[in-house]
Design a protein around this motif. Structure first.
Motif, PDB file in Angstrom:
ATOM      1  N   GLN A  46      16.442  -5.011  38.675  1.00 51.26           N
ATOM      2  CA  GLN A  46      15.840  -5.867  39.699  1.00 51.26           C
ATOM      3  C   GLN A  46      16.854  -6.860  40.251  1.00 51.26           C
ATOM      4  O   GLN A  46      16.822  -7.191  41.430  1.00 51.26           O
ATOM      5  CB  GLN A  46      14.638  -6.606  39.126  1.00 51.26           C
ATOM      6  N   ALA A  49      18.874  -5.034  42.702  1.00 55.05           N
ATOM      7  CA  ALA A  49      18.145  -4.778  43.945  1.00 55.05           C
ATOM      8  C   ALA A  49      17.838  -6.059  44.695  1.00 55.05           C
ATOM      9  O   ALA A  49      17.139  -6.035  45.697  1.00 55.05           O
ATOM     10  CB  ALA A  49      16.858  -4.026  43.648  1.00 55.05           C
ATOM     11  N   LEU A  51      15.862  -8.387  43.918  1.00 51.43           N
ATOM     12  CA  LEU A  51      14.473  -8.820  43.838  1.00 51.43           C
ATOM     13  C   LEU A  51      14.352  -9.984  42.878  1.00 51.43           C
ATOM     14  O   LEU A  51      13.367 -10.693  42.848  1.00 51.43           O
ATOM     15  CB  LEU A  51      13.596  -7.665  43.343  1.00 51.43           C
ATOM     16  N   LEU A  52      15.376 -10.161  42.083  1.00 48.35           N
ATOM     17  CA  LEU A  52      15.381 -11.204  41.078  1.00 48.35           C
ATOM     18  C   LEU A  52      16.720 -11.910  41.208  1.00 48.35           C
ATOM     19  O   LEU A  52      17.751 -11.267  41.309  1.00 48.35           O
ATOM     20  CB  LEU A  52      15.257 -10.526  39.716  1.00 48.35           C
ATOM     21  N   THR A  53      16.671 -13.239  41.240  1.00 47.18           N
ATOM     22  CA  THR A  53      17.929 -13.971  41.400  1.00 47.18           C
ATOM     23  C   THR A  53      18.546 -14.217  40.036  1.00 47.18           C
ATOM     24  O   THR A  53      17.903 -14.792  39.169  1.00 47.18           O
ATOM     25  CB  THR A  53      17.669 -15.315  42.092  1.00 47.18           C
ATOM     26  N   ARG A  70      21.514  -5.482  50.882  1.00 45.92           N
ATOM     27  CA  ARG A  70      20.315  -4.645  50.772  1.00 45.92           C
ATOM     28  C   ARG A  70      20.342  -3.370  51.620  1.00 45.92           C
ATOM     29  O   ARG A  70      19.756  -2.369  51.217  1.00 45.92           O
ATOM     30  CB  ARG A  70      19.066  -5.473  51.080  1.00 45.92           C
ATOM     31  N   PHE A  75      15.740   1.430  46.341  1.00 46.90           N
ATOM     32  CA  PHE A  75      15.201   1.030  45.043  1.00 46.90           C
ATOM     33  C   PHE A  75      13.819   1.629  44.821  1.00 46.90           C
ATOM     34  O   PHE A  75      12.960   1.589  45.694  1.00 46.90           O
ATOM     35  CB  PHE A  75      15.117  -0.496  44.974  1.00 46.90           C
ATOM     36  N   PRO A  77      10.865   1.032  42.212  1.00 46.14           N
ATOM     37  CA  PRO A  77      10.416   0.247  41.059  1.00 46.14           C
ATOM     38  C   PRO A  77       9.697   1.121  40.036  1.00 46.14           C
ATOM     39  O   PRO A  77       9.337   2.263  40.338  1.00 46.14           O
ATOM     40  CB  PRO A  77       9.452  -0.770  41.668  1.00 46.14           C
TER      41      PRO A  77
END
Lengths: 297, 258
Positions: A46, A49, A51-53, A70, A75, A77
């Protein structure tokens, strides 16, 4: 080299999900991210991708100056969820437009992708009525629609039935000719079938990286298993051609031979010492042992 | 821009497919026209309700058209606001809860485009409903009571639209912070109620308050002229709404996880 991941860390409330993870992804490779549940596989993917810092660390695509990479990734999930009121085709058009695929190419690209994941017949059905396998395939379709450089798949096959899983692995195998693939799994067998490199994670740390044969070689261990009618105590120890051995019981032993010794020589030696061999096996499943050793380290 | 339009198109299609674009205008129209109808038939209704002693006589002064329209406004202010907040609370929370936001945010979409498409689609829905409802109410009012000039009707409608804009911006902003959809509606309504309460408790300090919008719209109906206070309220409401939108985007940018 396609991507460089440097010192990635992520802390959730009490748990350190990923700590100081660094590795590189070669262009054109197919990498499996292995590890037990809770090892930090999903967190890592993630973060890749975006989606998570991450708390700290950097992800750098070679030759791509912009921070937001991006457009380069696709991706899937672990549990993809769509807008259930859309049809499969509508969703792909929506996704394609968001990825700025030119209008002229979009139609052809959607058709091509739908054909690739064999969803052509269902493309005008509402996604709400899709089965789990169909959703997974639609998820793959949206991930590769814009021809990303790096395809990231989070547990792509763990929710599928045996046939679905085999089909899906075939798809990935075909895809890896065109793009770099990184996928997570906890099933070694899948990794063995399609990937050429593995990363083993445990408690958020990278425990091992390299190719599968290298993993076998490094931890492997005792790949020949022999069983005789008579006890072998004292005999195995005398054989000079054996590098290492481990008794399972008095009549069963696992051994490793140095590279220059053919296993027939070992068999010959046993027979010369008047042992009746009832079982002689060169074990292929030793990958699992290697994995267990890495994880237990 | 293209991505924004794609997202907006998706939002509008969703509103059509899930029927919101049909039931919300209808409900709002019923709320609106119930005002002139009940006002008109009030004597009969009281009569039918019975329980009045023989010989009792009630005289209800017939309201003017403007009074009926301002009555409708007060309906929008209570039930209408509740509806607006309920219709808006889910727009982000739902996608975050079921995870469909991931497949959007994994593509090169930024927070402005995402939140912008949600806000514009929601405004389109609610303003359309309000305009239809108000125009229908105006039509019935003209039939049953003294006619109201269309320009007066229109200016009060424009004024009231700003309340809807404010409600949407508040609810969407709260929606970026809270995940639970019922809590979103609750917090937004509480906030709006607080603003209205403060406005009536401290009229001197709250001249700019969006809570004055209904009062100003009524004033436009009755006095039929734009006053300076009307412009103040419009200006402050527009500014507040814009600030709330920007704050919502900032909150989303701070998200660590989609």
């Amino acid at each position: 080299m396609l991507v460089n991941i440097d010192n990635l860390s992520k802390q959730f409330k009490e748990k350190r999900a990923v700590s100081n993870l660094s590795f590189t992804i070669r262009e054109g490779s197919c990498i499996a991210l292995l590890g037990p549940n809770g090892a930090g596989k999903t967190t890592t993917l993630q973060m890749l991708a975006r989606l998570l810092t991450p708390d700290s660390g950097a992800i750098q695509f070679k030759g791509y100056a912009e921070k937001d990479y991006r457009p380069l990734i696709g991706f899937l999930p672990q549990h993809p969820s769509f807008f259930n009121w859309m049809t499969g085709k509508e969703f792909l058009f929506f996704a394609g437009k968001l990825s700025s695929i030119p209008k002229k190419q979009l139609q052809a690209r959607v058709q091509e992708t739908l054909r690739f994941v064999s969803l052509e017949e269902a493309m005008n059905k509402k996604i709400g009525g899709f089965s789990g396998g169909m959703k997974q395939r639609l998820g793959l379709a949206q991930a590769l629609l814009h021809k990303p450089k790096l395809l990231i798949l989070d547990e792509p096959v763990s929710a599928l039935d045996p046939k679905g899983r085999r089909d899906f692995l075939h798809l990935i195998e075909e895809l890896k000719q065109d793009m770099t693939v990184l996928f997570s799994t906890h099933i070694l067998h899948d990794a063995e079938q399609i990937c050429d490199e593995v990363l083993i994670l445990q408690d958020g740390c990278l425990k091992w990286k390299g190719s599968l044969p290298a993993l076998r070689k490094e931890f492997d261990l005792l790949p020949i298993k022999v069983q005789t009618e008579e006890p072998m105590n004292g005999i195995i120890e005398q054989l000079e051609i054996i590098e290492d051995y481990e008794y399972i019981d008095a009549k069963t032993v696992k051994v490793r031979l140095p590279e220059y010794v053919h296993h027939n020589e070992f068999l010959q030696a046993l027979i010369n010492r008047n042992l009746s061999v009832t079982h002689f096996e060169i074990m292929q499943d030793s990958l699992e042992d290697a994995y267990m050793k890495v994880v237990r380290q | 821009m293209n991505r924004f339009l794609t997202l907006l198109h998706k939002e509008i299609t969703e509103l059509m497919r899930n029927g919101k674009l049909i039931w919300l205008p209808i409900v709002l129209m019923i709320i609106g026209i119930s005002q002139p109808l009940t006002s008109y038939y009030m004597p009969q209704i009281l009569d039918m309700a019975g329980n009045l002693p023989e010989g009792a006589s009630i005289t209800i002064p017939t309201p003017t058209g403007e009074e009926v329209l301002s009555g409708a406004m007060s309906q929008y202010g209570t039930i209408g606001t509740l509806l607006f907040a309920l219709a808006t609370m889910n727009v982000i929370a739902q996608e975050r809860q079921n995870g469909s936001i991931t497949l959007v945010m994994v593509r090169p979409v930024n927070e402005w485009q995402y939140l912008g498409s949600k806000t514009v689609a929601q405004l389109a829905l609610l303003l359309l409903s309000l305009i239809l409802s108000y125009c229908l109410t105006w039509y019935y009012t003209n039939l049953l009571f003294t006619p109201v000039d269309w320009q007066v009707m229109l200016s009060s409608l424009v004024m009231y639209c700003f309340w809807v804009i404010f409600v949407v911006c508040v609810t969407i902003f709260v929606g970026t912070i809270i995940r639970q959809s019922s809590a979103i509606a609750g917090v937004s309504l509480l906030f709006l109620a607080l603003i209205s309460l403060l406005t009536s408790l401290l009229p001197k300090f709250m001249e700019w308050s969006p809570g004055n919008i209904r009062g100003e719209a009524t004033k436009l109906l009755v006095e039929q002229q734009w006053t300076e206070s009307a412009w103040t309220v419009i200006g402050s409401t527009a500014t507040l709404s814009l600030l709330l939108f920007i704050a919502g985007v900032m909150v989303m940018k701070k998200y660590k996880r989609y």
